[in-house]
Scaffold this active site. Structure first.
Site, PDB file in Angstrom:
ATOM      1  N   HIS A  32       0.827  -1.215   0.000  1.00  0.00           N
ATOM      2  CA  HIS A  32       0.000   0.000   0.000  1.00  0.00           C
ATOM      3  C   HIS A  32       0.861   1.264   0.000  1.00  0.00           C
ATOM      4  CE1 HIS A  32      -0.171   0.302   4.716  1.00  0.00           C
ATOM      5  NE2 HIS A  32       0.964  -0.231   4.297  1.00  0.00           N
ATOM      6  N   ARG A  33       2.196   1.085  -0.075  1.00  0.00           N
ATOM      7  CA  ARG A  33       3.067   2.275  -0.084  1.00  0.00           C
ATOM      8  C   ARG A  33       3.848   2.346  -1.402  1.00  0.00           C
ATOM      9  NH1 ARG A  33       6.948   2.116   3.402  1.00  0.00           N
ATOM     10  NH2 ARG A  33       6.646   0.086   4.369  1.00  0.00           N
ATOM     11  N   GLY A 136       1.312 -23.029   8.932  1.00  0.00           N
ATOM     12  CA  GLY A 136       2.275 -24.065   9.320  1.00  0.00           C
ATOM     13  C   GLY A 136       3.542 -23.429   9.843  1.00  0.00           C
ATOM     14  N   LYS A 191      -1.570 -20.262  18.430  1.00  0.00           N
ATOM     15  CA  LYS A 191      -0.192 -20.552  18.868  1.00  0.00           C
ATOM     16  C   LYS A 191       0.582 -19.260  19.129  1.00  0.00           C
ATOM     17  CE  LYS A 191       1.915 -19.287  14.952  1.00  0.00           C
ATOM     18  NZ  LYS A 191       2.922 -18.247  14.788  1.00  0.00           N
ATOM     19  N   ASP A 244       3.676 -25.486  14.449  1.00  0.00           N
ATOM     20  CA  ASP A 244       3.829 -24.028  14.559  1.00  0.00           C
ATOM     21  C   ASP A 244       4.094 -23.595  16.000  1.00  0.00           C
ATOM     22  OD1 ASP A 244       4.112 -21.661  13.277  1.00  0.00           O
ATOM     23  OD2 ASP A 244       2.044 -21.474  12.594  1.00  0.00           O
ATOM     24  N   SER A 254      10.738 -15.505  15.782  1.00  0.00           N
ATOM     25  CA  SER A 254       9.321 -15.227  16.043  1.00  0.00           C
ATOM     26  C   SER A 254       9.143 -13.855  16.686  1.00  0.00           C
ATOM     27  CB  SER A 254       8.727 -16.301  16.962  1.00  0.00           C
ATOM     28  OG  SER A 254       7.518 -15.819  17.508  1.00  0.00           O
ATOM     29  N   ARG A 255       8.297 -13.037  16.029  1.00  0.00           N
ATOM     30  CA  ARG A 255       8.011 -11.718  16.607  1.00  0.00           C
ATOM     31  C   ARG A 255       7.224 -11.857  17.896  1.00  0.00           C
ATOM     32  NH1 ARG A 255       6.493 -10.282  11.348  1.00  0.00           N
ATOM     33  NH2 ARG A 255       5.234 -12.133  11.602  1.00  0.00           N
ATOM     34  N   ASN A 256       6.351 -12.885  17.953  1.00  0.00           N
ATOM     35  CA  ASN A 256       5.577 -13.091  19.181  1.00  0.00           C
ATOM     36  C   ASN A 256       6.497 -13.500  20.328  1.00  0.00           C
ATOM     37  OD1 ASN A 256       2.556 -12.787  18.562  1.00  0.00           O
ATOM     38  ND2 ASN A 256       3.363 -13.911  16.798  1.00  0.00           N
ATOM     39  N   VAL A 279       4.340  -6.778  12.824  1.00  0.00           N
ATOM     40  CA  VAL A 279       3.100  -7.198  13.473  1.00  0.00           C
ATOM     41  C   VAL A 279       3.364  -8.292  14.532  1.00  0.00           C
ATOM     42  CG1 VAL A 279       2.514  -8.907  11.686  1.00  0.00           C
ATOM     43  CG2 VAL A 279       0.711  -7.874  13.048  1.00  0.00           C
TER      44      VAL A 279
HETATM   45  N1  LIG Z   1       6.655 -13.407   9.101  1.00  0.00           N
HETATM   46  C1  LIG Z   1       6.412 -14.705   9.137  1.00  0.00           C
HETATM   47  O1  LIG Z   1       7.363 -15.499   9.259  1.00  0.00           O
HETATM   48  C2  LIG Z   1       5.027 -15.238   9.040  1.00  0.00           C
HETATM   49  C3  LIG Z   1       3.915 -14.413   9.143  1.00  0.00           C
HETATM   50  N2  LIG Z   1       2.662 -14.943   9.059  1.00  0.00           N
HETATM   51  C4  LIG Z   1       1.475 -14.115   9.143  1.00  0.00           C
HETATM   52  O2  LIG Z   1       1.392 -13.287   7.991  1.00  0.00           O
HETATM   53  C5  LIG Z   1       0.709 -12.066   8.292  1.00  0.00           C
HETATM   54  C6  LIG Z   1       1.575 -10.892   7.843  1.00  0.00           C
HETATM   55  O3  LIG Z   1       2.760 -10.987   8.591  1.00  0.00           O
HETATM   56  P1  LIG Z   1       4.140 -10.367   8.142  1.00  0.00           P
HETATM   57  O4  LIG Z   1       4.297 -10.284   6.690  1.00  0.00           O
HETATM   58  O5  LIG Z   1       5.168 -11.118   8.875  1.00  0.00           O
HETATM   59  O6  LIG Z   1       3.980  -8.909   8.771  1.00  0.00           O
HETATM   60  P2  LIG Z   1       4.958  -7.679   8.628  1.00  0.00           P
HETATM   61  O7  LIG Z   1       4.769  -6.850   9.839  1.00  0.00           O
HETATM   62  O8  LIG Z   1       6.312  -8.163   8.281  1.00  0.00           O
HETATM   63  O9  LIG Z   1       4.368  -6.909   7.349  1.00  0.00           O
HETATM   64  C7  LIG Z   1       3.047  -6.521   7.250  1.00  0.00           C
HETATM   65  C8  LIG Z   1       2.852  -5.878   5.901  1.00  0.00           C
HETATM   66  O10 LIG Z   1       1.462  -5.571   5.736  1.00  0.00           O
HETATM   67  C9  LIG Z   1       1.359  -4.194   5.391  1.00  0.00           C
HETATM   68  N3  LIG Z   1       0.117  -3.608   5.841  1.00  0.00           N
HETATM   69  C10 LIG Z   1      -0.248  -3.270   7.100  1.00  0.00           C
HETATM   70  N4  LIG Z   1      -1.479  -2.720   7.093  1.00  0.00           N
HETATM   71  C11 LIG Z   1      -1.877  -2.679   5.796  1.00  0.00           C
HETATM   72  C12 LIG Z   1      -3.041  -2.204   5.147  1.00  0.00           C
HETATM   73  N5  LIG Z   1      -4.065  -1.680   5.816  1.00  0.00           N
HETATM   74  N6  LIG Z   1      -3.113  -2.303   3.791  1.00  0.00           N
HETATM   75  C13 LIG Z   1      -2.093  -2.855   3.101  1.00  0.00           C
HETATM   76  N7  LIG Z   1      -0.958  -3.330   3.668  1.00  0.00           N
HETATM   77  C14 LIG Z   1      -0.866  -3.245   4.999  1.00  0.00           C
HETATM   78  C15 LIG Z   1       2.554  -3.568   6.079  1.00  0.00           C
HETATM   79  O11 LIG Z   1       2.803  -2.289   5.513  1.00  0.00           O
HETATM   80  P3  LIG Z   1       3.693  -1.182   6.274  1.00  0.00           P
HETATM   81  O12 LIG Z   1       5.099  -1.461   5.857  1.00  0.00           O
HETATM   82  O13 LIG Z   1       3.172   0.103   5.769  1.00  0.00           O
HETATM   83  O14 LIG Z   1       3.469  -1.360   7.756  1.00  0.00           O
HETATM   84  C16 LIG Z   1       3.621  -4.588   5.765  1.00  0.00           C
HETATM   85  O15 LIG Z   1       4.077  -4.464   4.454  1.00  0.00           O
HETATM   86  C17 LIG Z   1       0.470 -12.104   9.809  1.00  0.00           C
HETATM   87  O16 LIG Z   1      -0.843 -12.484  10.051  1.00  0.00           O
HETATM   88  C18 LIG Z   1       1.441 -13.154  10.312  1.00  0.00           C
HETATM   89  O17 LIG Z   1       0.981 -13.814  11.485  1.00  0.00           O
HETATM   90  C19 LIG Z   1       2.467 -16.279   8.861  1.00  0.00           C
HETATM   91  C20 LIG Z   1       3.525 -17.125   8.740  1.00  0.00           C
HETATM   92  C21 LIG Z   1       4.893 -16.678   8.814  1.00  0.00           C
HETATM   93  O1  LIG Z   2       3.813 -17.841  12.213  1.00  0.00           O
HETATM   94  C1  LIG Z   2       5.021 -17.769  12.149  1.00  0.00           C
HETATM   95  C2  LIG Z   2       5.876 -18.908  11.780  1.00  0.00           C
HETATM   96  O2  LIG Z   2       5.131 -20.032  11.432  1.00  0.00           O
HETATM   97  C3  LIG Z   2       5.700 -16.486  12.456  1.00  0.00           C
HETATM   98  O3  LIG Z   2       5.466 -16.190  13.775  1.00  0.00           O
HETATM   99  P1  LIG Z   2       5.694 -14.702  14.305  1.00  0.00           P
HETATM  100  O4  LIG Z   2       4.572 -13.863  13.779  1.00  0.00           O
HETATM  101  O5  LIG Z   2       5.705 -14.841  15.790  1.00  0.00           O
HETATM  102  O6  LIG Z   2       7.031 -14.237  13.776  1.00  0.00           O
END
Ligand SMILES: NC(=O)C1=CN([C@@H]2O[C@H](COP(=O)(O)OP(=O)(O)OC[C@H]3O[C@@H](n4cnc5c(N)ncnc54)[C@H](OP(=O)(O)O)[C@@H]3O)[C@@H](O)[C@H]2O)C=CC1
Ligand SMILES: O=C(CO)COP(=O)(O)O
Length: 345
Positions: A32-33, A136, A191, A244, A254-256, A279
């Site tokens: 979105h940016r 997963g 989880k 997971d 893990s961010r959590n 996030v």
């Molecule tokens: N990271 C991982 O290893 C894993 C993540 N997930 C899941 O995937 C999902 C996304 O996580 P992840 O990619 O890590 O998160 P990040 O924090 O790394 O990135 C989130 C992205 O979403 C964008 N975003 C936020 N709000 C909006 C919006 N309103 N419209 C459009 N884009 C938006 C952010 O933009 P901006 O840069 O502007 O903030 C950023 O690019 C989560 O639910 C997470 O639990 C699942 C498995 C693995």
């Molecule tokens: O879901 C994830 C790996 O499976 C990533 O977890 P985090 O959002 O805690 O980094």
């Protein structure tokens, strides 16, 4: 080769784009940016989220309509709190129904909706049964390096889960199918709460015993809530459950876990979230699961303790003391009843 749009250019959206590009697909990564799209297209890096080179054939877009034009699949991977907004934008511009696969892990506080339910509510005319969830044990950092990873894709429509399996499957990314959308979504969302707990435990200086207890008893309460909501209990023994839990509770990726670790070391929630910059889904999901547990009359002592730490400023050590001093019980009591009831039918 398929045209695929990945919506959400954070860590996970970028890593999944790499898997799809490795499989020869035409990948459009939407952010979105506008500035971020330009940087990705010029430098082939997305440095705030992943420290790797992105294959040149992945094109970044900031115009959603252009990104989804003529695609056969959309991978929705924004944080759960943005799912409704992005799905709503899609609703206004979709003129056909590509396969929608989401890879976000959370539950919405208040409505208590899972991600597929939110998508269903926002995109008019889309068949709920066709939505696919991908979940997963899969840290983006490792997927981007093509390290061996396994995930599950679930849809009520088997044909759609097979399409998703085919899109992502490769020699370093092994994809299983399932039809248990509820279980696969809940496993991935819940989880994150336990991972916060594991981080808190490590931050307090506790060891492996405490973490094993959190993972195992965390799994018990995830299974209790999940089955009360219609999930197959066996799903929680699979990749989006046990798998997971292990990956997020035991890893600095893990961010959590990292957020929990800072909480355990004495920081408050606002300070932690400011420091994280990415996030931390477990925070909102803890609010939702706490509410869910009350509504469903399901015991979730770990989730409840983490809720108290996050939102009521209860000290982590106080929560540990409460958890350790709960009434004595038999380990498998309610789980064996649950399995007996399910398989006696
Ligand atoms: N990271 C991982 O290893 C894993 C993540 N997930 C899941 O995937 C999902 C996304 O996580 P992840 O990619 O890590 O998160 P990040 O924090 O790394 O990135 C989130 C992205 O979403 C964008 N975003 C936020 N709000 C909006 C919006 N309103 N419209 C459009 N884009 C938006 C952010 O933009 P901006 O840069 O502007 O903030 C950023 O690019 C989560 O639910 C997470 O639990 C699942 C498995 C693995
Ligand atoms: O879901 C994830 C790996 O499976 C990533 O977890 P985090 O959002 O805690 O980094």
């Amino acid at each position: 080769m398929k045209k695929v749009a990945v919506l959400g250019a954070g860590s996970w959206g970028t890593a999944l784009s790499i898997v799809l590009a490795d499989n020869g697909h035409d990948v459009r990564l939407w952010t979105h940016r506008e500035e971020q799209a330009n940087i990705i297209n010029e430098t082939h890096k997305n440095e705030n989220y992943l420290e790797i080179m992105i294959p040149k054939k992945i094109k970044a877009y900031s115009n959603l309509e252009e990104a989804i034009k003529d695609v056969s699949a959309i991978v929705l991977v924004v944080p759960t709190k943005a799912i409704r907004e992005v799905s709503g934008q899609l609703n206004n511009i979709l003129d056909s129904f590509p396969t929608i696969i989401h890879a976000s892990k959370g539950i919405e506080p208040g409505s208590l909706k899972r991600v597929s339910q939110m998508i269903d509510e926002e995109i008019e005319g889309y068949n709920y049964e066709d939505i696919v969830v991908l979940s997963g044990p899969s840290h983006a950092e490792e997927v981007a390096l093509r390290q061996p990873t396994t995930v599950t894709v679930a849809s009520i429509n088997e044909e759609k889960s097979k399409i998703a399996q085919e899109l992502f499957f490769n020699e370093s990314f092994r994809v299983y199918t399932s039809n248990d959308v509820i279980g696969i979504e809940l496993g991935g969302a819940l989880k994150n709460i336990i991972a916060l707990g594991a981080g808190i435990s490590d931050g307090l200086g506790y060891g492996d015993n405490a973490k094993a207890a959190l993972i195992t008893r965390g799994l018990a309460e995830i299974t209790r809530l999940g089955t009360s909501l219609g999930a197959n209990p066996l799903s929680f023994l699979g990749l989006p459950g046990v798998g997971d839990l292990i990956v997020t509770c035991t890893s600095v990726h893990s961010r959590n876990w990292r957020a929990g670790n800072l909480l355990g070391k004495g920081k408050n929630l606002d300070e932690v979230l400011e420091q994280m910059g990415m996030v931390v889904e477990g925070v909102r999901t803890a609010k939702a699961a706490y509410q869910f547990a009350k509504e469903q009359d399901v015991e979730m002592p770990i989730t409840s303790g983490i809720y108290q730490i996050l939102f009521n400023d209860v000290k982590p050590r106080e929560v540990v003391e409460q958890l350790m001093n709960r009434d004595k019980r038999e380990e498998m009591d309610d789980l064996s009843t649950l399995l007996r009831n399910r398989y006696a039918q």
